[in-house]
Design a protein around this motif. Structure first.
Motif, short mmCIF file in Angstrom:
data_model
loop_
_atom_site.label_atom_id
_atom_site.label_comp_id
_atom_site.label_asym_id
_atom_site.label_seq_id
_atom_site.Cartn_x
_atom_site.Cartn_y
_atom_site.Cartn_z
N THR A 137 0.84 -1.20 0.00
CA THR A 137 0.00 0.00 0.00
C THR A 137 0.87 1.25 0.00
OG1 THR A 137 -1.79 -1.15 1.16
CG2 THR A 137 -1.80 1.27 1.26
N GLU A 138 1.90 1.25 0.83
CA GLU A 138 2.82 2.40 0.88
C GLU A 138 3.52 2.60 -0.47
OE1 GLU A 138 5.44 1.38 4.05
OE2 GLU A 138 4.08 2.08 5.63
N THR A 139 3.72 1.52 -1.19
CA THR A 139 4.46 1.58 -2.44
C THR A 139 3.57 1.90 -3.63
OG1 THR A 139 6.04 -0.03 -1.58
CG2 THR A 139 6.03 0.30 -3.96
N PHE A 140 2.40 1.28 -3.71
CA PHE A 140 1.60 1.34 -4.93
C PHE A 140 0.31 2.14 -4.85
CE2 PHE A 140 4.16 -2.55 -5.40
CZ PHE A 140 4.73 -2.30 -6.64
N SER A 141 -0.19 2.43 -3.67
CA SER A 141 -1.47 3.13 -3.59
C SER A 141 -1.34 4.57 -4.07
CB SER A 141 -1.99 3.13 -2.15
OG SER A 141 -3.14 3.96 -2.07
N PRO A 142 -2.20 4.99 -5.02
CA PRO A 142 -2.15 6.38 -5.49
C PRO A 142 -2.67 7.37 -4.45
CG PRO A 142 -3.27 4.94 -7.07
CD PRO A 142 -3.15 4.19 -5.78
N THR A 143 -3.41 6.88 -3.46
CA THR A 143 -4.01 7.77 -2.46
C THR A 143 -3.36 7.66 -1.10
OG1 THR A 143 -5.69 6.08 -2.02
CG2 THR A 143 -6.25 7.81 -3.60
N GLU A 144 -2.83 6.47 -0.76
CA GLU A 144 -2.27 6.27 0.57
C GLU A 144 -0.77 6.02 0.56
OE1 GLU A 144 -4.69 3.50 3.00
OE2 GLU A 144 -5.98 3.41 1.22
N GLY A 145 -0.16 6.06 -0.62
CA GLY A 145 1.27 5.76 -0.71
C GLY A 145 1.95 6.50 -1.83
N MET A 146 3.06 5.93 -2.30
CA MET A 146 3.85 6.56 -3.37
C MET A 146 3.17 6.50 -4.73
SD MET A 146 7.71 5.22 -2.59
CE MET A 146 8.79 6.10 -1.43
N GLY A 147 2.29 5.56 -4.91
CA GLY A 147 1.59 5.46 -6.19
C GLY A 147 2.44 4.97 -7.33
N GLN A 148 3.40 4.05 -7.07
CA GLN A 148 4.15 3.48 -8.19
C GLN A 148 3.17 2.93 -9.22
OE1 GLN A 148 7.56 0.98 -7.56
NE2 GLN A 148 8.29 2.16 -5.80
N SER A 149 3.46 3.14 -10.49
CA SER A 149 2.45 2.93 -11.52
C SER A 149 2.88 2.07 -12.70
CB SER A 149 1.98 4.29 -12.04
OG SER A 149 3.08 5.12 -12.34
N TYR A 150 4.10 1.52 -12.66
CA TYR A 150 4.58 0.70 -13.79
C TYR A 150 5.43 -0.43 -13.21
CZ TYR A 150 5.31 0.58 -18.94
OH TYR A 150 5.27 0.27 -20.29
#
Length: 496
Positions: free
Chosen positions: A111-124
């Motif tokens: 969640t910290e890594t990939f969430s666009p709202t609760e984390g860094m929002g990694q996207s690829y």
């Protein structure tokens, strides 16, 4: 154990606590000082010393006239490339380590890594088609001769796919790229002159006799992943096609890649109704100093039929300079560029954040984006503190973007690659357009500006100097100031 709350009361902030676990040293992010928790501009700050560890704060637009000589103005009218995203590789080793964590700890980290709202929002995300040099074993998806014998294997079904499903539950719009390290051995030959069978994981070439079967191999893989609920956004025909020494590898010169994609892979994807993007090359800026392989993707693009199947080209940085991206863009401005792999390890002080954070931000993150890259992907998201699991013949001196303690599969050390991707992905969203800037610059500063599709601005700054600098940003309507600490990376986002 330090009593951090007590230390904070005395005004001393510890950005990380080193905990010895056998021979391992890993950092734990403590409580951080709390700045404003609302405002016009959201800001993330990381210093090389970790006195700020991806610390979030806010500032408001200034109500007074801007007289600052350190003003950087965003020029919205001058647009460059559209951004696809930023992320890291989910290798077999990464998936294995993630699944050794407790479900709660893994969910928290993802969640910290990939969430666009609760984390860094990694996207690829980048994954291997079959094994990579960071897989638990050497295998392809078709080791028994005959394309009818294609099937996903244990590493996909037990490790990679379950992790991808958890990530997709957190960020359903994440993009996924696939790259093979080798074709099935029965499809390989020693060279294109002798065409002798080549029963080895390392090196060799794809036998033109099997171009059609290998094109079908890609189609079957994309369809098999789709059946698992995982859409493949893009592929490269071969990871590091000029590298014949990797533990799993295959040589594919530009002439071969042109022929394979033109006659098999491209038509097969089209016939199957697949919109998956194909990126050429996927290797070093310097083409491994092979004279006849210089400008590899540009040479492919000279064939109009082949070029139509390629979205663009992908690059790594294990040799050469990022200015090669500018050269290829100039030669083919209608084709895309993505940066797909870089590593840190013992050879480049990979766990020395004070050295690596500014260098990787300048060369990999901002450097590639400012040279037309639409996406930036680093190598293993997570390795353990023994630099693994790794395999003989692959890299045994690599660190992950993060390293997890092999003693408890809980304690995590975050390395430079985690931060450089996070500083981009946290404020620059897929579909953003890079825009121009004008105004203040100085030795040690590097930056890039963007306009997100929701109308917000994003700005990512490296202050690689020994002094803090109070930078003012202006979008033409609003302006604000924030002091970028010495040796720091700062990401900003705001709506005008």
């Amino acid at each position: 154990m330090f009593n951090l709350k007590k230390l904070l009361l005395f005004g001393t902030i510890y950005s990380s606590v080193l905990i010895a676990c056998g021979n391992d040293a890993v950092n734990v992010t403590p409580e951080q000082p709390q700045g404003p928790q609302s405002g016009d501009v959201k800001i993330f700050t990381t210093t090389a010393s970790l006195s700020h560890d991806f610390e979030k704060t806010f500032v408001n637009f200034s109500k007074t006239s801007n007289m600052s000589p350190k003003t950087i103005k965003l020029v919205e009218g001058t647009k460059y490339q559209t951004m696809d995203g930023f992320g890291s590789a989910i290798t077999g080793s990464t998936a294995y380590n993630l699944l050794k964590m407790t479900a709660a700890d893994r969910t928290k980290f993802l969640t910290e890594t990939f969430s666009p709202t609760e984390g860094m929002g990694q996207s690829y995300i980048r994954i291997a088609i079959g094994c990579s040099d960071f897989s638990l074993s050497e295998y392809t998806l078709n080791d028994k001769p005959g394309i009818a014998n294609f099937a996903l294997q244990e590493e996909e079904l037990k490790y990679v796919i379950p992790v991808l499903k958890e990530i997709l539950a957190i960020n359903p719009s994440i993009k996924i790229m696939g790259s093979p390290w080798t074709a099935p051995l029965w499809m390989k030959v020693n060279n294109l002159s002798d065409l002798q069978a080549y029963d080895s994981w390392t090196g060799g070439h794809l036998n033109p006799k099997y171009y059609q079967d290998y094109g079908t191999y890609f189609v079957k893989w994309i369809q098999a992943m789709a059946a698992q609920g995982i859409k493949i956004y893009s592929i490269t025909p071969q990871n590091e096609p000029l590298n014949h020494k990797n533990s799993a590898s295959m040589v594919m010169f530009w002439q071969e890649q042109l022929a394979f994609v033109k006659t098999a892979l491209g038509p097969k994807l089209k016939a199957a109704g697949l919109s998956t993007k194909i990126y050429a090359f996927d290797h070093n800026y310097n083409y491994d100093d092979m004279a006849d392989q210089q400008d590899y993707p540009a040479k492919i693009y000279e064939d109009a039929v082949a070029a139509a199947f390629f979205a663009g080209a992908a690059y790594h940085n294990y040799g050469g300079d990022k200015k090669e991206l500018l050269d290829i863009h100039a030669k083919a401005p209608n084709k895309e560029l993505v940066f797909t792999e870089t590593s840190i390890g013992t050879w480049n002080d990979g766990n020395n954040l004070a050295k690596r954070l500014p260098e990787d931000m300048r060369e990999v993150a901002l450097g590639t984006v400012n040279n037309w890259a639409r996406g930036v992907i680093v190598w293993n998201l997570m390795l353990d503190t023994d630099k693994g699991p790794n395999r003989e013949g692959g890299c045994q001196t690599c660190y992950g973007a993060v390293d997890i303690s092999k003693h408890d599969y809980k304690t995590i050390r975050k390395n430079s690659h985690y931060y450089i991707i996070g500083h981009l992905s946290s404020v620059v969203k897929p579909g953003a357009v890079r825009i121009a800037t004008e105004g203040y610059n100085a030795i040690g500063l590097a930056y890039s500006a963007f306009k997100n599709s929701d109308g917000s601005f994003a700005f990512v700054l490296l202050n690689d100097s020994g002094e803090a600098s109070r930078i003012t940003l202006s979008d033409g309507k609003n302006h604000f100031s924030y002091e970028a600490p010495a040796s720091s990376v700062v990401s900003y986002t705001w709506k005008p």
